[in-house]
Design a protein around this motif. Structure first.
Motif, PDB file in Angstrom:
ATOM      1  N   ALA A  29      34.651 -77.077  67.258  1.00  0.00           N
ATOM      2  CA  ALA A  29      35.273 -78.387  67.024  1.00  0.00           C
ATOM      3  C   ALA A  29      34.212 -79.436  66.690  1.00  0.00           C
ATOM      4  O   ALA A  29      34.429 -80.299  65.839  1.00  0.00           O
ATOM      5  CB  ALA A  29      36.079 -78.811  68.239  1.00  0.00           C
ATOM      6  N   TYR A  30      33.071 -79.351  67.355  1.00  0.00           N
ATOM      7  CA  TYR A  30      31.976 -80.286  67.071  1.00  0.00           C
ATOM      8  C   TYR A  30      31.572 -80.190  65.607  1.00  0.00           C
ATOM      9  O   TYR A  30      31.451 -81.205  64.912  1.00  0.00           O
ATOM     10  CB  TYR A  30      30.773 -79.990  67.974  1.00  0.00           C
ATOM     11  N   TYR A  31      31.370 -78.978  65.122  1.00  0.00           N
ATOM     12  CA  TYR A  31      30.931 -78.801  63.739  1.00  0.00           C
ATOM     13  C   TYR A  31      32.022 -79.164  62.735  1.00  0.00           C
ATOM     14  O   TYR A  31      31.732 -79.687  61.657  1.00  0.00           O
ATOM     15  CB  TYR A  31      30.416 -77.379  63.517  1.00  0.00           C
ATOM     16  N   MET A  32      33.267 -78.918  63.085  1.00  0.00           N
ATOM     17  CA  MET A  32      34.356 -79.312  62.188  1.00  0.00           C
ATOM     18  C   MET A  32      34.414 -80.836  62.080  1.00  0.00           C
ATOM     19  O   MET A  32      34.565 -81.383  60.985  1.00  0.00           O
ATOM     20  CB  MET A  32      35.686 -78.745  62.673  1.00  0.00           C
ATOM     21  N   ARG A  33      34.274 -81.531  63.218  1.00  0.00           N
ATOM     22  CA  ARG A  33      34.252 -83.000  63.190  1.00  0.00           C
ATOM     23  C   ARG A  33      33.084 -83.510  62.367  1.00  0.00           C
ATOM     24  O   ARG A  33      33.228 -84.425  61.551  1.00  0.00           O
ATOM     25  CB  ARG A  33      34.168 -83.567  64.609  1.00  0.00           C
ATOM     26  N   GLN A  34      31.917 -82.919  62.575  1.00  0.00           N
ATOM     27  CA  GLN A  34      30.723 -83.336  61.824  1.00  0.00           C
ATOM     28  C   GLN A  34      30.951 -83.184  60.318  1.00  0.00           C
ATOM     29  O   GLN A  34      30.633 -84.084  59.541  1.00  0.00           O
ATOM     30  CB  GLN A  34      29.503 -82.511  62.242  1.00  0.00           C
ATOM     31  N   ALA A  35      31.470 -82.055  59.914  1.00  0.00           N
ATOM     32  CA  ALA A  35      31.691 -81.793  58.486  1.00  0.00           C
ATOM     33  C   ALA A  35      32.687 -82.779  57.898  1.00  0.00           C
ATOM     34  O   ALA A  35      32.471 -83.329  56.808  1.00  0.00           O
ATOM     35  CB  ALA A  35      32.173 -80.355  58.281  1.00  0.00           C
ATOM     36  N   ILE A  36      33.760 -83.035  58.613  1.00  0.00           N
ATOM     37  CA  ILE A  36      34.778 -83.961  58.115  1.00  0.00           C
ATOM     38  C   ILE A  36      34.213 -85.373  58.012  1.00  0.00           C
ATOM     39  O   ILE A  36      34.370 -86.046  56.986  1.00  0.00           O
ATOM     40  CB  ILE A  36      36.031 -83.923  59.010  1.00  0.00           C
ATOM     41  N   GLU A  37      33.548 -85.834  59.040  1.00  0.00           N
ATOM     42  CA  GLU A  37      33.011 -87.188  59.036  1.00  0.00           C
ATOM     43  C   GLU A  37      31.963 -87.378  57.935  1.00  0.00           C
ATOM     44  O   GLU A  37      31.942 -88.409  57.270  1.00  0.00           O
ATOM     45  CB  GLU A  37      32.431 -87.531  60.404  1.00  0.00           C
ATOM     46  N   GLN A  38      31.111 -86.389  57.738  1.00  0.00           N
ATOM     47  CA  GLN A  38      30.068 -86.509  56.730  1.00  0.00           C
ATOM     48  C   GLN A  38      30.633 -86.515  55.321  1.00  0.00           C
ATOM     49  O   GLN A  38      30.123 -87.198  54.445  1.00  0.00           O
ATOM     50  CB  GLN A  38      29.047 -85.383  56.882  1.00  0.00           C
ATOM     51  N   HIS A  39      31.678 -85.770  55.089  1.00  0.00           N
ATOM     52  CA  HIS A  39      32.206 -85.641  53.732  1.00  0.00           C
ATOM     53  C   HIS A  39      33.357 -86.590  53.420  1.00  0.00           C
ATOM     54  O   HIS A  39      33.664 -86.814  52.254  1.00  0.00           O
ATOM     55  CB  HIS A  39      32.604 -84.187  53.463  1.00  0.00           C
ATOM     56  N   LEU A  40      33.959 -87.158  54.429  1.00  0.00           N
ATOM     57  CA  LEU A  40      35.067 -88.073  54.203  1.00  0.00           C
ATOM     58  C   LEU A  40      34.628 -89.295  53.402  1.00  0.00           C
ATOM     59  O   LEU A  40      35.324 -89.725  52.481  1.00  0.00           O
ATOM     60  CB  LEU A  40      35.687 -88.497  55.534  1.00  0.00           C
ATOM     61  N   GLU A  41      33.466 -89.830  53.710  1.00  0.00           N
ATOM     62  CA  GLU A  41      32.961 -90.988  52.960  1.00  0.00           C
ATOM     63  C   GLU A  41      32.759 -90.635  51.485  1.00  0.00           C
ATOM     64  O   GLU A  41      33.093 -91.429  50.603  1.00  0.00           O
ATOM     65  CB  GLU A  41      31.660 -91.494  53.575  1.00  0.00           C
ATOM     66  N   ASP A  42      32.230 -89.454  51.213  1.00  0.00           N
ATOM     67  CA  ASP A  42      32.058 -89.026  49.823  1.00  0.00           C
ATOM     68  C   ASP A  42      33.403 -88.929  49.110  1.00  0.00           C
ATOM     69  O   ASP A  42      33.545 -89.363  47.971  1.00  0.00           O
ATOM     70  CB  ASP A  42      31.354 -87.669  49.752  1.00  0.00           C
ATOM     71  N   LEU A  43      34.395 -88.367  49.786  1.00  0.00           N
ATOM     72  CA  LEU A  43      35.715 -88.238  49.181  1.00  0.00           C
ATOM     73  C   LEU A  43      36.334 -89.607  48.908  1.00  0.00           C
ATOM     74  O   LEU A  43      36.965 -89.821  47.873  1.00  0.00           O
ATOM     75  CB  LEU A  43      36.631 -87.412  50.084  1.00  0.00           C
TER      76      LEU A  43
END
Length: 77
Positions: A29-43
């Motif tokens: 869950a930690y890594y899924m949150r990290q991935a989403i947060e990091q890429h959401l701004e790009d999207l």
């Protein structure tokens, strides 16, 4: 406050996530949150850029040259 959600992953992605979690001692869950947060701004940036391009194509917006901006801000020498 946080919300819980479900996510389906391809087997290969899930396995990679499981191995990473196991090796680092962090939860999947930690890594899924990290991935989403990091890429959401790009999207978000991509989506907004696409909107601006559409407005430019329709003639609803315009671009400005550097010289025009400098003149407008009284920065030209």
């Amino acid at each position: 406050m946080s919300k819980q959600t479900a996510l389906r992953l391809p087997d290969e992605t899930y396995e990679r996530l499981r191995v990473l979690s196991e090796r680092t001692g962090r939860t999947a869950a930690y890594y899924m949150r990290q991935a989403i947060e990091q890429h959401l701004e790009d999207l978000e940036d991509i989506y907004l850029a696409e909107q601006v391009l559409e407005r430019l194509k329709r003639g609803e917006s315009r671009t400005y040259t550097l010289a025009e901006v400098e003149r407008e801000l009284d920065l030209d020498d």
